[in-house]
Design a protein around this motif. Sequence first.
Motif, PDB file in Angstrom:
ATOM      1  N   ALA A 371       0.826  -1.215   0.000  1.00 46.18           N
ATOM      2  CA  ALA A 371       0.000   0.000   0.000  1.00 46.18           C
ATOM      3  C   ALA A 371       0.854   1.256   0.000  1.00 46.18           C
ATOM      4  O   ALA A 371       0.384   2.323   0.418  1.00 46.18           O
ATOM      5  N   PHE A 372       2.088   1.165  -0.495  1.00 45.33           N
ATOM      6  CA  PHE A 372       2.960   2.330  -0.411  1.00 45.33           C
ATOM      7  C   PHE A 372       2.444   3.496  -1.255  1.00 45.33           C
ATOM      8  O   PHE A 372       2.479   4.651  -0.824  1.00 45.33           O
ATOM      9  N   ASP A 373       1.977   3.233  -2.439  1.00 49.19           N
ATOM     10  CA  ASP A 373       1.476   4.329  -3.276  1.00 49.19           C
ATOM     11  C   ASP A 373       0.318   5.047  -2.592  1.00 49.19           C
ATOM     12  O   ASP A 373       0.237   6.282  -2.607  1.00 49.19           O
ATOM     13  N   GLN A 374      -0.565   4.271  -1.983  1.00 51.58           N
ATOM     14  CA  GLN A 374      -1.714   4.868  -1.295  1.00 51.58           C
ATOM     15  C   GLN A 374      -1.259   5.694  -0.091  1.00 51.58           C
ATOM     16  O   GLN A 374      -1.796   6.767   0.184  1.00 51.58           O
ATOM     17  N   LEU A 375      -0.253   5.175   0.617  1.00 50.23           N
ATOM     18  CA  LEU A 375       0.267   5.917   1.756  1.00 50.23           C
ATOM     19  C   LEU A 375       0.920   7.223   1.309  1.00 50.23           C
ATOM     20  O   LEU A 375       0.730   8.272   1.924  1.00 50.23           O
ATOM     21  N   LEU A 376       1.667   7.154   0.225  1.00 55.02           N
ATOM     22  CA  LEU A 376       2.379   8.338  -0.258  1.00 55.02           C
ATOM     23  C   LEU A 376       1.426   9.373  -0.852  1.00 55.02           C
ATOM     24  O   LEU A 376       1.465  10.557  -0.479  1.00 55.02           O
ATOM     25  N   MET A 377       0.562   8.931  -1.760  1.00 52.92           N
ATOM     26  CA  MET A 377      -0.245   9.870  -2.534  1.00 52.92           C
ATOM     27  C   MET A 377      -1.640  10.140  -1.971  1.00 52.92           C
ATOM     28  O   MET A 377      -2.179  11.228  -2.138  1.00 52.92           O
ATOM     29  N   ASP A 378      -2.225   9.165  -1.295  1.00 51.12           N
ATOM     30  CA  ASP A 378      -3.583   9.359  -0.794  1.00 51.12           C
ATOM     31  C   ASP A 378      -3.610   9.850   0.648  1.00 51.12           C
ATOM     32  O   ASP A 378      -4.529  10.575   1.043  1.00 51.12           O
ATOM     33  N   VAL A 379      -2.591   9.472   1.423  1.00 43.78           N
ATOM     34  CA  VAL A 379      -2.497   9.944   2.806  1.00 43.78           C
ATOM     35  C   VAL A 379      -1.463  11.065   2.930  1.00 43.78           C
ATOM     36  O   VAL A 379      -1.769  12.171   3.373  1.00 43.78           O
ATOM     37  N   GLY A 380      -0.240  10.779   2.496  1.00 39.48           N
ATOM     38  CA  GLY A 380       0.847  11.737   2.686  1.00 39.48           C
ATOM     39  C   GLY A 380       0.648  13.041   1.947  1.00 39.48           C
ATOM     40  O   GLY A 380       0.841  14.123   2.512  1.00 39.48           O
ATOM     41  N   LEU A 381       0.274  12.965   0.677  1.00 36.90           N
ATOM     42  CA  LEU A 381       0.108  14.178  -0.129  1.00 36.90           C
ATOM     43  C   LEU A 381      -0.922  15.120   0.472  1.00 36.90           C
ATOM     44  O   LEU A 381      -0.782  16.346   0.408  1.00 36.90           O
ATOM     45  N   HIS A 382      -1.954  14.543   1.106  1.00 34.55           N
ATOM     46  CA  HIS A 382      -3.012  15.353   1.709  1.00 34.55           C
ATOM     47  C   HIS A 382      -2.781  15.606   3.198  1.00 34.55           C
ATOM     48  O   HIS A 382      -3.627  16.232   3.849  1.00 34.55           O
ATOM     49  N   HIS A 383      -1.661  15.101   3.705  1.00 30.12           N
ATOM     50  CA  HIS A 383      -1.292  15.276   5.115  1.00 30.12           C
ATOM     51  C   HIS A 383      -2.480  14.949   6.024  1.00 30.12           C
ATOM     52  O   HIS A 383      -2.871  15.724   6.911  1.00 30.12           O
ATOM     53  N   LEU A 384      -3.024  13.746   5.825  1.00 29.10           N
ATOM     54  CA  LEU A 384      -4.211  13.333   6.578  1.00 29.10           C
ATOM     55  C   LEU A 384      -3.831  12.596   7.855  1.00 29.10           C
ATOM     56  O   LEU A 384      -2.843  11.853   7.892  1.00 29.10           O
ATOM     57  N   PRO A 385      -4.608  12.784   8.921  1.00 28.19           N
ATOM     58  CA  PRO A 385      -4.304  12.136  10.206  1.00 28.19           C
ATOM     59  C   PRO A 385      -4.711  10.661  10.217  1.00 28.19           C
ATOM     60  O   PRO A 385      -5.755  10.284  10.749  1.00 28.19           O
ATOM     61  N   VAL A 386      -3.869   9.849   9.622  1.00 30.37           N
ATOM     62  CA  VAL A 386      -4.036   8.394   9.609  1.00 30.37           C
ATOM     63  C   VAL A 386      -2.864   7.792  10.373  1.00 30.37           C
ATOM     64  O   VAL A 386      -1.712   8.170  10.143  1.00 30.37           O
ATOM     65  N   THR A 387      -3.151   6.871  11.281  1.00 34.53           N
ATOM     66  CA  THR A 387      -2.089   6.199  12.038  1.00 34.53           C
ATOM     67  C   THR A 387      -1.986   4.744  11.597  1.00 34.53           C
ATOM     68  O   THR A 387      -2.979   4.003  11.644  1.00 34.53           O
ATOM     69  N   LEU A 388      -0.805   4.348  11.153  1.00 37.02           N
ATOM     70  CA  LEU A 388      -0.519   2.938  10.864  1.00 37.02           C
ATOM     71  C   LEU A 388       0.069   2.297  12.109  1.00 37.02           C
ATOM     72  O   LEU A 388       0.989   2.863  12.722  1.00 37.02           O
ATOM     73  N   VAL A 389      -0.431   1.140  12.475  1.00 40.95           N
ATOM     74  CA  VAL A 389       0.168   0.358  13.555  1.00 40.95           C
ATOM     75  C   VAL A 389       0.769  -0.880  12.916  1.00 40.95           C
ATOM     76  O   VAL A 389       0.046  -1.736  12.390  1.00 40.95           O
ATOM     77  N   PRO A 442      -0.085  12.249   9.200  1.00 40.51           N
ATOM     78  CA  PRO A 442       0.142  10.801   9.188  1.00 40.51           C
ATOM     79  C   PRO A 442       1.221  10.367  10.164  1.00 40.51           C
ATOM     80  O   PRO A 442       2.239  11.043  10.337  1.00 40.51           O
ATOM     81  N   THR A 443       0.986   9.224  10.818  1.00 39.01           N
ATOM     82  CA  THR A 443       1.936   8.662  11.782  1.00 39.01           C
ATOM     83  C   THR A 443       1.970   7.148  11.633  1.00 39.01           C
ATOM     84  O   THR A 443       1.068   6.537  11.052  1.00 39.01           O
ATOM     85  N   ALA A 444       3.020   6.542  12.180  1.00 44.17           N
ATOM     86  CA  ALA A 444       3.126   5.092  12.241  1.00 44.17           C
ATOM     87  C   ALA A 444       3.805   4.708  13.538  1.00 44.17           C
ATOM     88  O   ALA A 444       4.671   5.426  14.041  1.00 44.17           O
ATOM     89  N   VAL A 445       3.374   3.575  14.105  1.00 44.05           N
ATOM     90  CA  VAL A 445       3.984   3.007  15.301  1.00 44.05           C
ATOM     91  C   VAL A 445       4.355   1.576  14.966  1.00 44.05           C
ATOM     92  O   VAL A 445       3.505   0.808  14.519  1.00 44.05           O
ATOM     93  N   ARG A 446       5.622   1.224  15.159  1.00 37.67           N
ATOM     94  CA  ARG A 446       6.100  -0.121  14.784  1.00 37.67           C
ATOM     95  C   ARG A 446       6.546  -0.903  16.019  1.00 37.67           C
ATOM     96  O   ARG A 446       7.125  -0.357  16.947  1.00 37.67           O
ATOM     97  N   PHE A 447       6.274  -2.227  16.001  1.00 32.81           N
ATOM     98  CA  PHE A 447       6.761  -3.108  17.065  1.00 32.81           C
ATOM     99  C   PHE A 447       6.868  -4.520  16.513  1.00 32.81           C
ATOM    100  O   PHE A 447       6.269  -4.857  15.492  1.00 32.81           O
TER     101      PHE A 447
END
Length: 600
Positions: A371-389, A442-447
């Motif tokens: 889903a990298f393209d979606q993360l880059l262009m659909d979330v990142g480009l619009h600077h939307l508050p989506v959190t990936l866990v 956009p944010t991400a938390v990894r574990f």
Amino acid sequence: MPMTVTPAPAHRAGLLETAAEPRGLKALPARALPDLAQEIRDFMIEKVCATGGHLGPNLGVVELTIALHRVFDSPWDRIVFDTGHQAYVHKLLTGRREGFERLRQAGGLSGYPSRTESAHDQVENSHASAALSYACGLARAHQLRGEDRRVVTVVGDGALTGGMCWEALNNTGGATEPPMVIVLNDNGRSYEPTTGAAATHLAALRGRNSTAGNLFRSLGLAYLGPVDGHDLPALEHALRSARDLDRPVVVHCLTRKGLGYVPAEEDEADCMHAIGPLETSTGKPRKPGGRSWTQAFGQEIVALGAEREDLVCLTAAMRRPAGLLAFTRAFPDRVWDVGIAEQHAVTCAAGLAAGGLHPVVAIYSTFTNRAFDQLLMDVGLHHLPVTLVLDRAGITGPDGPSHHGMWDLSTLAIVPGLRVAAPRDATRLGELLREAVDVPGPTAVRFPKATVGPDLPAVARVDSFDVLRRAPGKDVLLLAVGPLAEPCLDAARALGCHGVQATVVDPRWVAPLGEDLLAYAAEYRLTVTVEDNVATGGFGARLAHAAARAGGTHHVLPLALPERFLTHGSRRELLSTHGLDAVGITNAVLHRHTQLEASR
């Protein structure tokens, strides 16, 4: 369908010795096949309960796999599994019985098809929904080369929730396309029961509802079935008919996940889809496990959901494995399982965010690659508050190269405005998750996939990062990403015994690099970064690049994973192999420190 059977107390080789290769299997009389199927189930239950692995999916495809290898001529005919965790029986019938003693362990059999293991394994396919595209290409290649080779794909109904399947079917239908047999292994589940309109349509086909139409035929594919996936004569007849049609055809087989092992059949969660070592007689774990990172996240997200009505969750067919089961029970109208559709999940999250909510997408790290393209262009480009866990980040262990989450720090860091957190312990997981959902972007938390270690309290908070150990002087700084803080602290103590003083810092937020952290690191003669991500583009590489641009005399040593696909084994073994345990970190620091001393 057959009656439920209980496992034999121990496997006794019999027909399995004859059927250890496809030639021997084909020579068996049809009357011997039910006994062979029972032997295979006994073997699978004994071996997989001993080592851990994917038990339920393989118990459901015993008869189907026998029939495939009797009708088709592997490896000349290509059998491609989607996904490969249902290929244990295939491995057993292609000469790899002895390897099950070390299934998914270092040096042992892979838990998925592996081209390095056998010519019978066509692709290492463990990301769902891709096999039909492989098969489409293989069939066209054989046609152009004038080769009379059949291509067979085994695809589950769960995989049909993924977009790639429908792209391939759209590209495959029609009598002018080269022959291809699509075996639809329909057990009504991926982990949990399959969701969505495709699942509803398959249910209508299972019930032979003539008013529902047939989507496969509408796409130009021939269709045979439904066939009882545990009736060997019916399976062989259907597969031979499909082979002889000489065109793309779907063979719809109805199977039962976990068939033949009572604990799996009675497991409402996922029919023992994937297990650790179990007591065969009871189906209970051989030793209780500690609290996992997934469980810690599950508790935190429920608490956040109670505080914030705008918080919603999405997952891609992994509600329970991704830690969202408790959230689902608490807030059933605020969680969506979108099926095996990571691209859709991320862009749907973008829409939810644009609509005023804060979506949390709980997903395995390795699947975010899709889903990298979606993360880059659909979330990142619009600077939307989506959190990936991102569960299963870094070294995952027994599932091997396709499941290690060792690329996320490299790929996510190039999305402008995306912030990535790496908690070192359960307390910091809760802390950073709360910070993440408060960020207006956009944010991400990894574990990792692991037991949560002990809490590691900080001795000081400096701007955005935590100092875990403060040593006198400004000689060595260890920057530890996430749970690697624990071996870094152990290494710092060991270094002290060698006269090398090391301070240990947890950056907490590892992308983008904070100016405060860069300034702090610049005070030290040697900064060593420690991460279970590939070296290229990782945390250490970015810090070294920033340090080089800033000039100065301090040195940066990134300790990370090599730029190659890593095999399966335990997380502990693999971290040690690649120098990311306390011993490896200590030795690397001492070596570089000695070099720097010699250059003075």
